[in-house]
Design a protein around this motif. Structure first.
Motif, PDB file in Angstrom:
ATOM      1  N   VAL A  83      60.593 -27.254 -37.448  1.00 20.92           N
ATOM      2  CA  VAL A  83      61.760 -26.879 -38.243  1.00 20.92           C
ATOM      3  C   VAL A  83      61.389 -26.804 -39.721  1.00 20.92           C
ATOM      4  O   VAL A  83      61.685 -25.823 -40.410  1.00 20.92           O
ATOM      5  N   PHE A  84      60.710 -27.840 -40.219  1.00 14.88           N
ATOM      6  CA  PHE A  84      60.352 -27.865 -41.640  1.00 14.88           C
ATOM      7  C   PHE A  84      59.323 -26.793 -41.986  1.00 14.88           C
ATOM      8  O   PHE A  84      59.322 -26.255 -43.084  1.00 14.88           O
ATOM      9  N   SER A  85      58.407 -26.515 -41.045  1.00 14.46           N
ATOM     10  CA  SER A  85      57.304 -25.609 -41.365  1.00 14.46           C
ATOM     11  C   SER A  85      57.723 -24.153 -41.391  1.00 14.46           C
ATOM     12  O   SER A  85      57.123 -23.349 -42.097  1.00 14.46           O
ATOM     13  N   THR A  86      58.739 -23.809 -40.598  1.00 10.63           N
ATOM     14  CA  THR A  86      59.067 -22.390 -40.410  1.00 10.63           C
ATOM     15  C   THR A  86      59.261 -21.655 -41.734  1.00 10.63           C
ATOM     16  O   THR A  86      58.648 -20.617 -41.973  1.00 10.63           O
ATOM     17  N   ALA A  87      60.094 -22.227 -42.603  1.00 16.32           N
ATOM     18  CA  ALA A  87      60.378 -21.556 -43.872  1.00 16.32           C
ATOM     19  C   ALA A  87      59.099 -21.420 -44.699  1.00 16.32           C
ATOM     20  O   ALA A  87      58.874 -20.401 -45.354  1.00 16.32           O
ATOM     21  N   LEU A  88      58.270 -22.464 -44.645  1.00 19.48           N
ATOM     22  CA  LEU A  88      57.024 -22.428 -45.419  1.00 19.48           C
ATOM     23  C   LEU A  88      56.097 -21.333 -44.908  1.00 19.48           C
ATOM     24  O   LEU A  88      55.451 -20.637 -45.686  1.00 19.48           O
ATOM     25  N   ILE A  89      56.028 -21.180 -43.579  1.00 22.09           N
ATOM     26  CA  ILE A  89      55.137 -20.156 -43.019  1.00 22.09           C
ATOM     27  C   ILE A  89      55.614 -18.773 -43.443  1.00 22.09           C
ATOM     28  O   ILE A  89      54.826 -17.947 -43.906  1.00 22.09           O
TER      29      ILE A  89
END
Lengths: 360, 320
Positions: free
Chosen positions: B16-22
Motif C-alpha cells: 500500500v505504501f509503496s504503490t504511490a512511490l513506484i
C-alpha cells in the motif's frame, strides 16, 4: 539596438522586474478566475504590510530567516552544490540553540554567544555529513540531504520530547532570559513586534557571503570548483575538501537562521509534525536573487513581504492566502525562463526599433 | 497472531505504501532518462492528489458511485500532464534551468491546489471526505493461498496497475526503439540529433509521462490512504520517490525495489507499535529508520552515480 541588447542581457534588472510584474498578473488572473477582486486583494496586502509599526516589524521578523536560508542555498549553488538540506540544517540549528538555552545557566555574555555558536555548528556539521558523503563516497548531495532533512526533524523531536519538554506539554521549557537575543527597546518601539538581533546578523552574513566568495583565496577556490571541478583539480585544488568546506559554511548560515527563530522569536521549541519550510523557501529566495548577495536580500524581502502580507489579503479581500505562492512560483518561473520573458517583450522592442528606423 | 500472519500483513501494508512511490519514481525515471531533471515530482504528486480528490467528489455527486474513483484517477493523470507541460515548455523549449523550474513546480502546484480547493469548497483548506474510494481487490483462487494470498493478492487495484506499468516500462525502455531513443537523448543528445532523433520531441514525451505517472502516484494516496486532499496529504512523498529513483539507479526494476524498501520502512513503524519489545524503542527512531538505512546503503554502494550523462543540460543545437 543597444537597449534591446541590454534587455536581452540576463544580468539586466529588467528581466526580474518584468518577471515580478508578470507574476503579479498571473496571481491577478487566478483571482479573477476564482471570482475575487485582485486590486482589492493587492491593496489589502500592501495595507497589511505598511499599516502599523507592529506589522512592519513582524514583516521584518518573517523576512529574517529567509535571508539566512537564502544565503545558505545561494552559497552552495555558487560552489556547484545543490543544498536542498537547508531545511534540516535549520532544524538542527534550532535544536542546538534550544539545548544550550534551556539546560545551562550562565551569564548572558557567555550564554547567548554559546547558544548561537552551538546552533551554527549543529547546522554546519549536519550539512557537512552530506559533504563528506559526496566527497568520499560519491553520494549525490541532493538525495543525502533530503534524507538528512527527515532525520533532523525526527532527531530534534526526539531530543525535545525526551529531554527538554515541560511535563505534559509538546513544547520545551522556556529558554533562559540570559540566552535570549530579543531587542527590548525596539520591541517597545515597534508596538510589540518580535524584533531581535538575528536581523542584523543576517545582514552581516550577506556581507560575509560576498567577502568570503569574492574577496578571499578560499572563495576563489570554492567558486572554481563550482564552475569546473575537473579544471580546479588540475590546477591543484583539493576538490573533496572544498566540497565539505562549502557544505559546512552553507549549513552554518542555515543553522543561524534556526538559532534566531528560537533565541529571538519563540524562546521555546515544539515537537514538530513537519518542518517549517524556511529551508525550501530559501531555495526560492536564492533563485529569485540569482544567487547574488544583494539579490538574496531583495528576494527575501519580496518573498517574506508577500508571505506576511498574504494574511491581510485573506482578511481584507477574502482571497485564500495561497495565491501568494502562485505569484512567487510564477515570478521565479519567469526569472528562470528569461527566454520566455524576452519572447514576450520582443514584439514591443521590434516595433519601437522599426519606428525609430522610419524616423531616421 | 502468529508470525506468518504478521509477515503477510506487513507485506500487504508495504505494498500500500509503496504503490504511490513506484508510480512517481517511474514517472521521474522517464523524465530523467530523457535528460531532464525532475525535482518537481513532489508538486506533480500534489497536483494528482488534488485533482483525484476533486474529480472523485464531483463524479460521486453526479451519481457515478463506485466508478467515481476511476474518474478521479484519470483526471489526476491529465492534470499532472498539464502541470508537467509547464516544466517541459520552459526547460526544453526555452532552456530554463531544470532544477529551478522543478522547485517552481513544487511551490506553484501546492499553492494552486490549495487555492483552488479553498475556492471550490468555500474557504475550507481540505476537500470533503470522499464517499467512494478504491476498495481492495481479492483475486479469486490466488487469494486463498496461505500467506501469499493475504500478502500479495488482496491489494488495491492501483498496486496491480503499477506493477504492470513497471514491467511494461522495463520492456519499453530496454527492448523497444522508443526506449533506445529516449535513453539516447538523455545520454548523448547531440549524437541522437545527428542520426535524426528529435531531442525536443523525446524530452517532451519524457517530461509529460512523468507528469501523468506522478499524478497517478498522488491520486493513489488520495484514493487509497487519506480519502481527501489537504496541504499535508503528500508532504515529502515526492522527494522520497526522487530518492527511490536515484537509489534504484534510473532502472525500472531498481526503482521498484527501492520504492518497496521505503514502503517497508514506513510499514515497519506502524507494526512497531504492536509488540512489547519494539515499544521500548522511541518511536522517532522508527520514523528515522528508512532515511538512515538509505544513507548507509548509498554510502556503501559500490560505484558512483549512474545518472544519464546529459541529465540537467538543456539541449542547444547551436552548440553541437
Amino acid at each position: 539596438m543597444e537597449t534591446i541588447k541590454k534587455v536581452f542581457n540576463k544580468s539586466s534588472i529588467l528581466v526580474p522586474a518584468i518577471a515580478i510584474l508578470l507574476g503579479l498578473m498571473v496571481g491577478a488572473i487566478a483571482m479573477l478566475a476564482g471570482g475575487y477582486n485582485p486590486l482589492l486583494a493587492y491593496s489589502s496586502l500592501l495595507d497589511k504590510l505598511f499599516s502599523s509599526p507592529y506589522n512592519m516589524g513582524e514583516a521584518i521578523r518573517a523576512i529574517t530567516p529567509l535571508i539566512f536560508t537564502g544565503i545558505a542555498v545561494a552559497f552552495a549553488f555558487r560552489t556547484g552544490l545543490f543544498n536542498i538540506g537547508v531545511e534540516g540544517q535549520f532544524v538542527m540549528g534550532m535544536t542546538g540553540a534550544t539545548i544550550i538555552g534551556v539546560t545551562l545557566d550562565l551569564p548572558w555574555y557567555i550564554h547567548a554567544p554559546l547558544a548561537v555558536i552551538t546552533g551554527a555548528l549543529f547546522g554546519g556539521l549536519w550539512a557537512a555529513i552530506a559533504g563528506v558523503l559526496k566527497a568520499t563516497r560519491g553520494v549525490n548531495e541532493v538525495i543525502s540531504s533530503i534524507m538528512l532533512n527527515w532525520i533532523a526533524l525526527f532527531l530534534s523531536n526526539y531530543i525535545v520530547a525526551t529531554y527538554l519538554v515541560e511535563k505534559g506539554q509538546q513544547k520545551t521549557r522556556p529558554v533562559h532570559e540570559s540566552a535570549m537575543l530579543t531587542i527590548d527597546w525596539l520591541i517597545e518601539l515597534m508596538d510589540k513586534a518580535r524584533m531581535h538581533w538575528g536581523t542584523f546578523v543576517a545582514l552581516i552574513c550577506i556581507a560575509v557571503f560576498y567577502i568570503l566568495l569574492w574577496r578571499t583565496k578560499q572563495g576563489f577556490e570554492l567558486r572554481a570548483v563550482g564552475h569546473n571541478p575537473d579544471a580546479a583539480q588540475y590546477a591543484g585544488m583539493n576538490v573533496n575538501r572544498t566540497i565539505v568546506k562549502s557544505m559546512f559554511i552553507s549549513g552554518v548560515f542555515a543553522g543561524l537562521g534556526g538559532v534566531f527563530e528560537i533565541l529571538g522569536v519563540f524562546g521555546y521549541q515544539t515537537v514538530m509534525a513537519a518542518s517549517w519550510g524556511y529551508g525550501f523557501d530559501g531555495i526560492a529566495v536564492a533563485l529569485l536573487g540569482g544567487n547574488t548577495p544583494v539579490g538574496v536580500l531583495l528576494g527575501a524581502i519580496l518573498f517574506g513581504g508577500l508571505n506576511y502580507g498574504s494574511t491581510g489579503m485573506s482578511f481584507g479581500a477574502g482571497v485564500p492566502s495561497e495565491v501568494v505562492r502562485i505569484v512567487i512560483g510564477s515570478v521565479i518561473f519567469f526569472v528562470a525562463s528569461h527566454g520566455l520573458v524576452k519572447w514576450f517583450i520582443k514584439p514591443f522592442f521590434i516595433k519601437r526599433a522599426d519606428k525609430r528606423k522610419e524616423a531616421v | 497472531m502468529n508470525v506468518l500472519e504478521v509477515i503477510g500483513q506487513l507485506i500487504n501494508v508495504t505494498l500500500v505504501f509503496s504503490t504511490a512511490l513506484i508510480f512517481t519514481a517511474l514517472g521521474g525515471m522517464y523524465s530523467e532518462r530523457s535528460g531532464v531533471v525532475n525535482i518537481g515530482l513532489e508538486g506533480l504528486m500534489v497536483s494528482g492528489a488534488f485533482a483525484a480528490a476533486v474529480m472523485t467528489d464531483y463524479a460521486s455527486q453526479a451519481g457515478l458511485a463506485a466508478s467515481a474513483p476511476w474518474v478521479g484517477f484519470m483526471a489526476a493523470a491529465i492534470y499532472g500532464v498539464l502541470v508537467a507541460l509547464l516544466h517541459a515548455v520552459s526547460t526544453i523549449t526555452f532552456r530554463a534551468d531544470q532544477t529551478v523550474v522543478g522547485v517552481v513546480i513544487n511551490i506553484f502546484a501546492l499553492g494552486l491546489a490549495i487555492y483552488l480547493t479553498k475556492s471550490l469548497y468555500e474557504g475550507s483548506g481540505q476537500t470533503p471526505q470522499l464517499a467512494y474510494v478504491f476498495d481492495k481487490w481479492a483475486i479469486p483462487v490466488l487469494k486463498d493461498i496461505p500467506l501469499l494470498g493475504k500478502a500479495f493478492f488482496t491489494a488495491y487495484p492501483t498496486t496491480y496497475i503499477v506493477i504492470a506499468i513497471a514491467v511494461i516500462s522495463y520492456f519499453v525502455l530496454f527492448r523497444t526503439p522508443f526506449g533506445l531513443r529516449l535513453r539516447a537523448v538523455g545520454e548523448h543528445p547531440s549524437s541522437a540529433d545527428t542520426v535524426g532523433i528529435s531531442v525536443t520531441k523525446y524530452r517532451y514525451i519524457g517530461v509529460l509521462l512523468s507528469g501523468a505517472l506522478a499524478g497517478l502516484g498522488g491520486a493513489t494516496i488520495t484514493l487509497t490512504t487519506t480519502s481527501s486532499f489537504a496541504h499535508n496529504t503528500i508532504s515529502g512523498q515526492g522527494f522520497i520517490a526522487l530518492a527511490a529513483l536515484i537509489f534504484g539507479k534510473w532502472n525500472p526494476l531498481g526503482v521498484v525495489g527501492a520504492a518497496l524498501f521505503f514502503g517497508l520502512a514506513q510499514a515497519l513503524r506502524n507494526f512497531a507499535q504492536l509488540f512489547e519489545f519494539s515499544k521500548q524503542i522511541p518511536v522517532e527512531f522508527f520514523y528515522m529508520l528508512p532515511y538512515v538505512l538509505t544513507l548507509i546503503v548509498l554510502a556503501g554502494a559500490v560505484g558512483r552515480s549512474n545518472a544519464p550523462s546529459a541529465l540537467g543540460q538543456p539541449y542547444d543545437p547551436a552548440k553541437r
